[in-house]
Every structure is written in C-alpha cells, then in structure tokens.
Scaffold this active site. Structure first.
Site, mmCIF file in Angstrom:
data_model
loop_
_atom_site.group_PDB
_atom_site.id
_atom_site.type_symbol
_atom_site.label_atom_id
_atom_site.label_comp_id
_atom_site.label_asym_id
_atom_site.label_seq_id
_atom_site.Cartn_x
_atom_site.Cartn_y
_atom_site.Cartn_z
ATOM 1 N N GLN A 38 37.772 38.418 33.472
ATOM 2 C CA GLN A 38 38.958 38.179 34.302
ATOM 3 C C GLN A 38 40.169 38.841 33.662
ATOM 4 O O GLN A 38 40.927 38.206 32.939
ATOM 5 C CB GLN A 38 39.191 36.674 34.449
ATOM 6 C CG GLN A 38 40.420 36.330 35.241
ATOM 7 C CD GLN A 38 40.099 35.614 36.509
ATOM 8 O OE1 GLN A 38 39.115 34.931 36.605
ATOM 9 N NE2 GLN A 38 40.959 35.755 37.484
ATOM 10 N N PHE A 39 40.345 40.150 33.930
ATOM 11 C CA PHE A 39 41.452 40.877 33.316
ATOM 12 C C PHE A 39 42.813 40.333 33.730
ATOM 13 O O PHE A 39 43.806 40.536 33.029
ATOM 14 C CB PHE A 39 41.353 42.383 33.606
ATOM 15 C CG PHE A 39 41.879 42.786 34.959
ATOM 16 C CD1 PHE A 39 43.186 43.222 35.106
ATOM 17 C CD2 PHE A 39 41.062 42.729 36.081
ATOM 18 C CE1 PHE A 39 43.670 43.595 36.349
ATOM 19 C CE2 PHE A 39 41.534 43.103 37.320
ATOM 20 C CZ PHE A 39 42.846 43.534 37.465
ATOM 21 N N THR A 40 42.883 39.594 34.833
ATOM 22 C CA THR A 40 44.181 39.092 35.290
ATOM 23 C C THR A 40 44.755 38.026 34.359
ATOM 24 O O THR A 40 45.924 37.660 34.499
ATOM 25 C CB THR A 40 44.102 38.552 36.732
ATOM 26 O OG1 THR A 40 43.141 37.504 36.786
ATOM 27 C CG2 THR A 40 43.742 39.664 37.707
#
Length: 149
Positions: A78-80
């Site tokens: 989850q790069f966010t």
C-alpha cells in the site's frame, strides 16, 4: 517502513475477481516501503508485528500476539501510506520507494514475517486489489520504523 495493522476475524484480497490471499483470525497488514528503508527495518517491523499483543486473553485484555493465538497475516502492499498531505489537496508520494525497490521490500517483509512463524497470505504488488475484511474490535494500529530510530 510504514504499516497499518488491523486485527481481523477474516480478510481477503482479490485481483481481477480472483482471491490471491485470504485468512481467518489474524492480522491484515498494509505495508509501504519508504526511501531509505533497509532489510533491517523490514526485519524489525516483522518481529514487532508478530509479537504485538493486540488479541484478547481469557480476561478480555489485549495481551496476546498473533503468534499466541495461532493466527495468520494477510500482507498487502500500500504505497499510499507514504502520502504527504502537508500542502494542497492532492497527496504526494515522493517519499515512497520506487516500484522495483518497493516490490523487493514487500517480498522481503512477507518472507521476514513468515520466518517469525506467522502463516502468511498476500496480495499482488502493484495490482489493483480489492481488500475485504471484518475488523475485530475494531483494532487498527499504525507503525513507522522511522519512529524507532
């Protein structure tokens, strides 16, 4: 590295309507590799998550780890989690690792947490994933290895 862990009674991740990972009681782990992270950070985070006592004991206190209850982990990239929202209305993600390093750290972290004895399922790095969960509690905790330095 950054992680959001959620205590779940069940969770699954789908890619193109195909289940790529599913668990019953355990942890949904959303994970993001940040620029400057190391394998040592991933190892430390995996050990911390495997031992964090957020499951209830016989007295209803959060006193047991995922290992203690024989639970599993569903690990989803989850790069966010790297979102920088300090200015404007559109988050920036420049502090996240690039795709190649991000994938390497995702796979490394997944292996590292499995080595602690926690059974692991996972999503697919970079895919458009649909995550379903039943948050137990709810219990949701945010961890960042930069805070431990």
């Amino acid at each position: 590295m950054r992680a959001v862990i959620q205590r779940v009674s069940q969770a699954e991740v789908r890619v193109d309507d195909v289940v790529t990972g599913e668990i019953t009681q355990g942890l949904l782990i959303l994970i993001c590799a940040m620029k400057g992270d190391s394998e040592a950070d991933a190892d430390k985070l995996a050990r911390k998550i495997s031992k964090i006592r957020i499951f209830q004991d016989e007295n209803g206190k959060m006193n047991k780890s995922v290992l203690d209850i024989g639970g599993s982990a569903l690990v989803v990239s989850q790069f966010t989690l790297a979102a920088d929202t300090r200015s404007g209305n559109r988050p920036g993600f420049s502090t996240a690792c690039g795709a190649d390093d991000g994938n390497m750290f995702y796979e490394y972290f997944t292996k590292s947490i499995a080595e602690t004895g926690v059974p692991v399922e996972k999503g697919i790095f970079g895919a458009d994933m649909k995550v379903s969960l039943i948050n137990d509690g709810p219990v949701t905790i945010w961890l960042d290895t930069d805070q431990w330095k």
